[in-house]
Scaffold this motif. Structure first.
Motif, PDB file in Angstrom:
ATOM      1  N   LEU A 156       0.824  -1.215   0.000  1.00  0.00           N
ATOM      2  CA  LEU A 156       0.000   0.000   0.000  1.00  0.00           C
ATOM      3  C   LEU A 156       0.855   1.261   0.000  1.00  0.00           C
ATOM      4  O   LEU A 156       1.985   1.257   0.490  1.00  0.00           O
ATOM      5  CB  LEU A 156      -0.911   0.047   1.233  1.00  0.00           C
ATOM      6  N   THR A 157       0.260   2.336  -0.528  1.00  0.00           N
ATOM      7  CA  THR A 157       0.888   3.657  -0.471  1.00  0.00           C
ATOM      8  C   THR A 157      -0.064   4.624   0.223  1.00  0.00           C
ATOM      9  O   THR A 157      -1.238   4.717  -0.136  1.00  0.00           O
ATOM     10  CB  THR A 157       1.220   4.167  -1.889  1.00  0.00           C
ATOM     11  N   LEU A 158       0.471   5.315   1.219  1.00  0.00           N
ATOM     12  CA  LEU A 158      -0.286   6.305   1.981  1.00  0.00           C
ATOM     13  C   LEU A 158       0.252   7.694   1.633  1.00  0.00           C
ATOM     14  O   LEU A 158       1.457   7.932   1.738  1.00  0.00           O
ATOM     15  CB  LEU A 158      -0.100   6.024   3.480  1.00  0.00           C
ATOM     16  N   LEU A 172       2.845   9.156  11.393  1.00  0.00           N
ATOM     17  CA  LEU A 172       2.482   8.395  10.184  1.00  0.00           C
ATOM     18  C   LEU A 172       3.730   7.970   9.407  1.00  0.00           C
ATOM     19  O   LEU A 172       3.812   6.843   8.913  1.00  0.00           O
ATOM     20  CB  LEU A 172       1.601   9.241   9.260  1.00  0.00           C
ATOM     21  N   MET A 173       4.688   8.878   9.309  1.00  0.00           N
ATOM     22  CA  MET A 173       5.904   8.567   8.544  1.00  0.00           C
ATOM     23  C   MET A 173       6.671   7.404   9.196  1.00  0.00           C
ATOM     24  O   MET A 173       7.087   6.460   8.527  1.00  0.00           O
ATOM     25  CB  MET A 173       6.788   9.821   8.446  1.00  0.00           C
ATOM     26  N   ILE A 174       6.814   7.486  10.517  1.00  0.00           N
ATOM     27  CA  ILE A 174       7.561   6.441  11.235  1.00  0.00           C
ATOM     28  C   ILE A 174       6.807   5.105  11.185  1.00  0.00           C
ATOM     29  O   ILE A 174       7.402   4.047  10.914  1.00  0.00           O
ATOM     30  CB  ILE A 174       7.784   6.859  12.715  1.00  0.00           C
ATOM     31  N   THR A 175       5.503   5.146  11.417  1.00  0.00           N
ATOM     32  CA  THR A 175       4.734   3.889  11.453  1.00  0.00           C
ATOM     33  C   THR A 175       4.705   3.236  10.074  1.00  0.00           C
ATOM     34  O   THR A 175       4.828   2.007   9.961  1.00  0.00           O
ATOM     35  CB  THR A 175       3.301   4.154  11.958  1.00  0.00           C
ATOM     36  N   SER A 176       4.536   4.040   9.034  1.00  0.00           N
ATOM     37  CA  SER A 176       4.566   3.486   7.670  1.00  0.00           C
ATOM     38  C   SER A 176       5.896   2.781   7.426  1.00  0.00           C
ATOM     39  O   SER A 176       5.927   1.658   6.892  1.00  0.00           O
ATOM     40  CB  SER A 176       4.410   4.606   6.631  1.00  0.00           C
ATOM     41  N   GLY A 180       6.185  -1.145   6.645  1.00  0.00           N
ATOM     42  CA  GLY A 180       6.423  -1.446   5.229  1.00  0.00           C
ATOM     43  C   GLY A 180       5.401  -0.839   4.288  1.00  0.00           C
ATOM     44  O   GLY A 180       5.192  -1.336   3.183  1.00  0.00           O
ATOM     45  N   VAL A 181       4.754   0.250   4.710  1.00  0.00           N
ATOM     46  CA  VAL A 181       3.796   0.955   3.843  1.00  0.00           C
ATOM     47  C   VAL A 181       4.522   2.130   3.181  1.00  0.00           C
ATOM     48  O   VAL A 181       5.187   2.915   3.870  1.00  0.00           O
ATOM     49  CB  VAL A 181       2.592   1.465   4.685  1.00  0.00           C
ATOM     50  N   ASN A 182       4.411   2.239   1.858  1.00  0.00           N
ATOM     51  CA  ASN A 182       5.047   3.375   1.162  1.00  0.00           C
ATOM     52  C   ASN A 182       4.358   4.663   1.601  1.00  0.00           C
ATOM     53  O   ASN A 182       3.131   4.708   1.710  1.00  0.00           O
ATOM     54  CB  ASN A 182       4.917   3.218  -0.352  1.00  0.00           C
ATOM     55  N   TYR A 183       5.154   5.710   1.817  1.00  0.00           N
ATOM     56  CA  TYR A 183       4.598   6.929   2.413  1.00  0.00           C
ATOM     57  C   TYR A 183       5.071   8.157   1.649  1.00  0.00           C
ATOM     58  O   TYR A 183       6.256   8.285   1.342  1.00  0.00           O
ATOM     59  CB  TYR A 183       5.060   7.018   3.874  1.00  0.00           C
ATOM     60  N   VAL A 184       4.113   9.047   1.354  1.00  0.00           N
ATOM     61  CA  VAL A 184       4.450  10.309   0.686  1.00  0.00           C
ATOM     62  C   VAL A 184       3.838  11.451   1.475  1.00  0.00           C
ATOM     63  O   VAL A 184       2.640  11.434   1.761  1.00  0.00           O
ATOM     64  CB  VAL A 184       3.861  10.381  -0.752  1.00  0.00           C
ATOM     65  N   ASN A 185       4.649  12.438   1.819  1.00  0.00           N
ATOM     66  CA  ASN A 185       4.121  13.650   2.456  1.00  0.00           C
ATOM     67  C   ASN A 185       4.183  14.784   1.434  1.00  0.00           C
ATOM     68  O   ASN A 185       5.246  15.153   0.961  1.00  0.00           O
ATOM     69  CB  ASN A 185       4.941  14.010   3.703  1.00  0.00           C
ATOM     70  N   ALA A 186       2.987  15.307   1.095  1.00  0.00           N
ATOM     71  CA  ALA A 186       2.920  16.482   0.215  1.00  0.00           C
ATOM     72  C   ALA A 186       2.765  17.700   1.094  1.00  0.00           C
ATOM     73  O   ALA A 186       1.760  17.845   1.797  1.00  0.00           O
ATOM     74  CB  ALA A 186       1.737  16.355  -0.732  1.00  0.00           C
ATOM     75  N   GLY A 209      11.401  -2.269   3.525  1.00  0.00           N
ATOM     76  CA  GLY A 209      11.199  -2.208   2.074  1.00  0.00           C
ATOM     77  C   GLY A 209      10.284  -1.072   1.646  1.00  0.00           C
ATOM     78  O   GLY A 209       9.976  -0.931   0.455  1.00  0.00           O
ATOM     79  N   ALA A 210       9.823  -0.247   2.584  1.00  0.00           N
ATOM     80  CA  ALA A 210       8.948   0.877   2.234  1.00  0.00           C
ATOM     81  C   ALA A 210       9.749   2.002   1.587  1.00  0.00           C
ATOM     82  O   ALA A 210      10.973   2.079   1.738  1.00  0.00           O
ATOM     83  CB  ALA A 210       8.261   1.404   3.487  1.00  0.00           C
ATOM     84  N   THR A 211       9.054   2.885   0.879  1.00  0.00           N
ATOM     85  CA  THR A 211       9.691   4.109   0.391  1.00  0.00           C
ATOM     86  C   THR A 211       9.114   5.287   1.166  1.00  0.00           C
ATOM     87  O   THR A 211       7.930   5.303   1.506  1.00  0.00           O
ATOM     88  CB  THR A 211       9.418   4.331  -1.114  1.00  0.00           C
ATOM     89  N   ILE A 212       9.969   6.259   1.471  1.00  0.00           N
ATOM     90  CA  ILE A 212       9.556   7.455   2.227  1.00  0.00           C
ATOM     91  C   ILE A 212       9.883   8.664   1.354  1.00  0.00           C
ATOM     92  O   ILE A 212      11.058   8.903   1.036  1.00  0.00           O
ATOM     93  CB  ILE A 212      10.321   7.551   3.574  1.00  0.00           C
ATOM     94  N   THR A 213       8.851   9.407   0.952  1.00  0.00           N
ATOM     95  CA  THR A 213       9.030  10.512   0.013  1.00  0.00           C
ATOM     96  C   THR A 213       8.449  11.797   0.587  1.00  0.00           C
ATOM     97  O   THR A 213       7.378  11.768   1.194  1.00  0.00           O
ATOM     98  CB  THR A 213       8.290  10.197  -1.319  1.00  0.00           C
ATOM     99  N   VAL A 214       9.158  12.906   0.368  1.00  0.00           N
ATOM    100  CA  VAL A 214       8.615  14.226   0.707  1.00  0.00           C
ATOM    101  C   VAL A 214       8.589  15.018  -0.595  1.00  0.00           C
ATOM    102  O   VAL A 214       9.578  15.054  -1.326  1.00  0.00           O
ATOM    103  CB  VAL A 214       9.489  14.955   1.749  1.00  0.00           C
ATOM    104  N   THR A 215       7.433  15.592  -0.917  1.00  0.00           N
ATOM    105  CA  THR A 215       7.298  16.339  -2.163  1.00  0.00           C
ATOM    106  C   THR A 215       6.508  17.616  -1.914  1.00  0.00           C
ATOM    107  O   THR A 215       5.711  17.683  -0.974  1.00  0.00           O
ATOM    108  CB  THR A 215       6.596  15.495  -3.252  1.00  0.00           C
TER     109      THR A 215
END
Ligand code: CP
Length: 337
Positions: A156-158, A172-176, A180-186, A209-215
């Motif tokens: 999943l991606t949140l 949310l970022m830490i728990t994702s 292992g949940v992909n996380y994006v903060n806009a 294995g999750a990805t952590i993105t800030v955009t």
């Protein structure tokens, strides 16, 4: 070997392993089944807890109160207006006294350091009901709701469309990352997350294995998301910054146009609540008059759409908080189905 969290505090998600968080999610599911089937579960009869609130609350307070009563416990609610706490007596001294009366202490306050000090001074479990840095009990409800809707968290991606520097975003970022949940903060460039939090999250993500993105681009954030989450533009205590927040956060409002970019037709909308989706509350009406915004972080249309899961999420606060109390107060092992 069954998971035992007996005697542990619940202050931050990063104090817990993936297996421990997954155990709490399973236990929450078990408590939800017991509640929905009307099966008594007074496992903690004879124990008592106290709830210390320096800030207002509906969900967190009610979840602890109903959860404790369902488990057979007594509950005392204290706020600064009805106790010596914060006026004639420090939080630390209050906790040292209450530690001798109660089996567990919930604390909602301003500083994360306060709840950590409390926990250091108390011999009984301390649960963080929200501070400036973390909202850990909210997290279990959020990820439980995602799991209920998608059957699994795997893959999943949140996307969190909201300012990067608040407690919910941090948690949310830490728990994702842990789960292992992909996380994006806009978020606008001016309100990007604390780099230290991003670093910690990316270290967990390297394991899961999750990805952590800030955009800074909300469309990029939601396009591949399964769950879209938002939160108030100014948290409790930040109301003086509202004028600036309206300017910075308006492009990140979760509205129908933004959600038209989501590829998953079965996406869900999440919000920890309370939400400013119209001008019908006293606070929102005041904001509307002062700043001309009738809907803030989410529009009425999205809030009440078929994708909204915020009330399921709110209900899950009760089941998850019950799981946290049972796991940390009980020396019983509750098998999970
Ligand atoms: N989400 C949440 O913490 O709600 P309350 O402020 O009502 O407790």
């Amino acid at each position: 070997m069954p998971t035992s969290l007996s005697g542990r505090d619940f202050l931050r998600l990063l104090d817990f392993t993936t297996e421990e968080i997954e155990y709490l999610l399973k236990l929450s599911r078990e408590f939800k089944n017991l509640k929905l089937t009307g099966t008594p579960h007074r496992y903690l009869e004879g124990k008592n807890i106290v709830l210390l609130f320096q800030k207002t609350s509906t969900r967190t307070r009610c979840a602890f109160e109903v959860g404790a009563m369902d488990l057979g416990m007594g509950v005392t609610y204290l706020d600064p207006g009805s106790s010596q706490m914060g006026k004639k007596e420090s939080i630390e001294d209050t906790a040292r006294v209450l530690d001798r009366f109660y089996d567990g202490i919930e604390f909602r306050g301003f500083a994360q350091s306060d709840v950590e000090e409390l926990a250091a001074g108390a011999s009984v479990p301390v649960w963080n009901g929200l501070t400036d840095k973390e909202h850990p009990t909210q997290m279990l409800a959020d990820f439980m709701t995602m799991k209920e809707n998608f059957g699994t968290l795997e893959g999943l991606t949140l996307a969190y469309c909201g300012q990067g520097r608040n407690n919910v975003q941090n948690s949310l970022m830490i728990t994702s990352a842990i789960l292992g949940v992909n996380y994006v903060n806009a978020t606008p460039a001016e309100l990007e997350p604390d780099p230290a939090i991003v670093e910690v999250a990316r270290a967990f993500a390297a394991e899961s294995g999750a990805t952590i993105t800030v955009t800074n681009d909300p469309v990029e954030a939601v396009a591949n998301a399964d769950a879209i989450y938002t939160n108030v533009w100014a948290a409790m205590g930040e109301e003086s910054q509202f004028a600036e927040r309206v300017k910075l956060m308006s492009p990140y409002q979760v509205n129908a146009e933004l959600l038209s970019h989501v590829k998953n037709p079965d996406y869900i909308f999440l919000h920890c609540l309370p939400a400013f989706h119209n001008a019908e509350t006293e606070y929102a009406a005041d904001m509307a008059e002062r700043f001309g915004v009738k809907e803030m972080e989410v529009t009425d249309e999205v809030f009440y759409s078929d994708h909204g899961r915020q009330f399921q999420q709110a209900e899950n606060r009760m089941h998850t908080i019950k799981a946290i109390m049972a796991a940390t107060l009980g020396d019983l092992y509750i098998p999970c189905v």
